[in-house]
Scaffold this active site. Structure first.
Site, PDB file in Angstrom:
ATOM      1  N   HIS A 156       0.811  -1.217   0.000  1.00 24.31           N
ATOM      2  CA  HIS A 156       0.000   0.000   0.000  1.00 24.31           C
ATOM      3  C   HIS A 156       0.852   1.278   0.000  1.00 24.31           C
ATOM      4  O   HIS A 156       0.342   2.360  -0.247  1.00 24.31           O
ATOM      5  CB  HIS A 156      -0.973  -0.002   1.194  1.00 24.31           C
ATOM      6  CG  HIS A 156      -0.335   0.277   2.522  1.00 24.31           C
ATOM      7  ND1 HIS A 156      -0.070  -0.706   3.442  1.00 24.31           N
ATOM      8  CD2 HIS A 156       0.088   1.440   3.096  1.00 24.31           C
ATOM      9  CE1 HIS A 156       0.474  -0.171   4.520  1.00 24.31           C
ATOM     10  NE2 HIS A 156       0.569   1.139   4.335  1.00 24.31           N
ATOM     11  N   ASP A 186      -0.016  -7.792   1.820  1.00 24.45           N
ATOM     12  CA  ASP A 186       0.305  -6.370   1.678  1.00 24.45           C
ATOM     13  C   ASP A 186       1.811  -6.156   1.573  1.00 24.45           C
ATOM     14  O   ASP A 186       2.382  -5.273   2.214  1.00 24.45           O
ATOM     15  CB  ASP A 186      -0.269  -5.581   2.863  1.00 24.45           C
ATOM     16  CG  ASP A 186      -0.156  -4.074   2.655  1.00 24.45           C
ATOM     17  OD1 ASP A 186      -0.109  -3.642   1.490  1.00 24.45           O
ATOM     18  OD2 ASP A 186      -0.079  -3.341   3.661  1.00 24.45           O
ATOM     19  N   SER A 264       4.905   1.983   7.963  1.00 26.05           N
ATOM     20  CA  SER A 264       4.506   0.849   7.130  1.00 26.05           C
ATOM     21  C   SER A 264       5.669   0.364   6.267  1.00 26.05           C
ATOM     22  O   SER A 264       6.349   1.162   5.608  1.00 26.05           O
ATOM     23  CB  SER A 264       3.342   1.248   6.226  1.00 26.05           C
ATOM     24  OG  SER A 264       2.203   1.542   6.984  1.00 26.05           O
TER      25      SER A 264
END
Length: 312
Positions: A156, A186, A264
């Site tokens: 993402h 992800d 992230s």
């Protein structure tokens, strides 16, 4: 019949009367060794021909005498007990404190952590990307897992980007290409076009022996600030999480080290600096998207599979 008188066969010495001569001999005293005896002459000749043994013998004698004198004159050191040892350790630590386990873990992983920015167009946004409020969605973290510039991050962070820029630990910047993806976890695999000299790849460790309560460190670029280090513990294993867009992730590591947007794709590491997971999400019922104490990471086994590395 008369017996013949017994006489000594030795001749009388001059000046001695026959009475003295004929007296019984006194018990002979043991003979004392003379310096002119053959044994002493042999020893003297040996020492004269071999002077080195004399020096060696003298040195040994001096050492023995010195040891005896030291043992006699100097008092024996007092025996150490546990209290003395603890006091010495305390004094040493007060003089030069050791770095914390978190600091040591961060130092190990730091050369392998990169900043990842996904750019929506070809415009140079290098200045804007330094603003913590800019590119929040597309600013993330990655970790080098192969020293040829192969980087793991979250999908993402880079999906939909026309350009991807990575910044290594020494400030070296490079364009990067996405060479693989694992949407169900992800994860994205990047390859930098250029790399710094002596690029260090992170050490990866399986999660088979990971337990709730184990200390972990998250390293990344929250809101573009960093590299930032936060410490905590593993809160749970095999957790599930549903992202705001409905994507469901499973078999996650739950941890409580602070993580925010920008973390992230960064590494979750143990106290020896080994990567056990890739930070992927935080749980936040509100709309602020800030950390409230629950973060999730994809186990490194899944991440390694995304790159095609053998399982742990």
């Amino acid at each position: 019949m008369k017996k013949a008188p017994l006489y000594s066969r030795s001749r009388p010495r001059a000046g001695l009367s026959p009475a003295v001569t004929d007296a019984p001999l006194a018990a002979a005293e043991p003979a004392k060794p003379s310096l002119r005896s053959p044994r002493w002459r042999t020893l003297r000749l040996f020492l004269a021909r071999h002077p080195r043994p004399q020096a060696a013998l003298a040195a040994v004698l001096l050492l023995v005498l010195g040891g005896v004198a030291e043992h006699t004159l100097l008092p024996a050191p007092a025996a150490l007990n546990q209290k003395d040892v603890d006091a010495a350790v305390r004094r040493s630590l007060e003089g030069e404190p050791l770095p914390s386990p978190y600091a040591r873990a961060a130092a190990v992983i730091r050369p392998s952590v990169v900043r990842v920015i996904g750019l929506a167009d070809d415009t140079d946004t290098s200045k804007a990307s330094d603003d913590p409020k800019a590119h929040t969605r597309s600013t993330g973290t990655g970790v080098v897992i192969i020293d040829n510039g192969t980087i793991l991050t979250n999908l993402h962070v880079v999906i939909g980007s026309k350009r991807i820029k990575v910044t290594f630990f020494d400030g070296h910047e490079s364009e990067a290409l996405m060479i693989g993806a694992q949407p169900e976890n992800d994860l994205a695999v990047l390859r930098a076009k250029s790399i710094p000299d002596d690029l260090a790849a992170a050490t990866m460790r399986g999660t088979g022996d990971l337990l709730p309560g184990d200390q972990v460190v998250a390293v990344g670029f929250p809101f573009g600030i960093g590299p930032s280090v936060s410490g905590g513990v593993v809160s749970g294993l095999r957790r599930q999480f549903r992202s705001p867009d409905g994507e469901r992730l499973s078999n996650l590591i739950q941890f409580d080290a602070a993580a925010n947007p920008g973390n992230s794709g960064g590494p979750l590491v143990t106290m020896d600096g080994s990567v056990v997971g890739i930070v992927t999400a935080i749980l936040n019922p509100g709309d602020q998207g800030t950390f409230i104490g629950i973060g999730f990471a994809v186990p490194i086994e899944n991440a390694a599979a995304a790159v095609g590395l053998p399982p742990f």
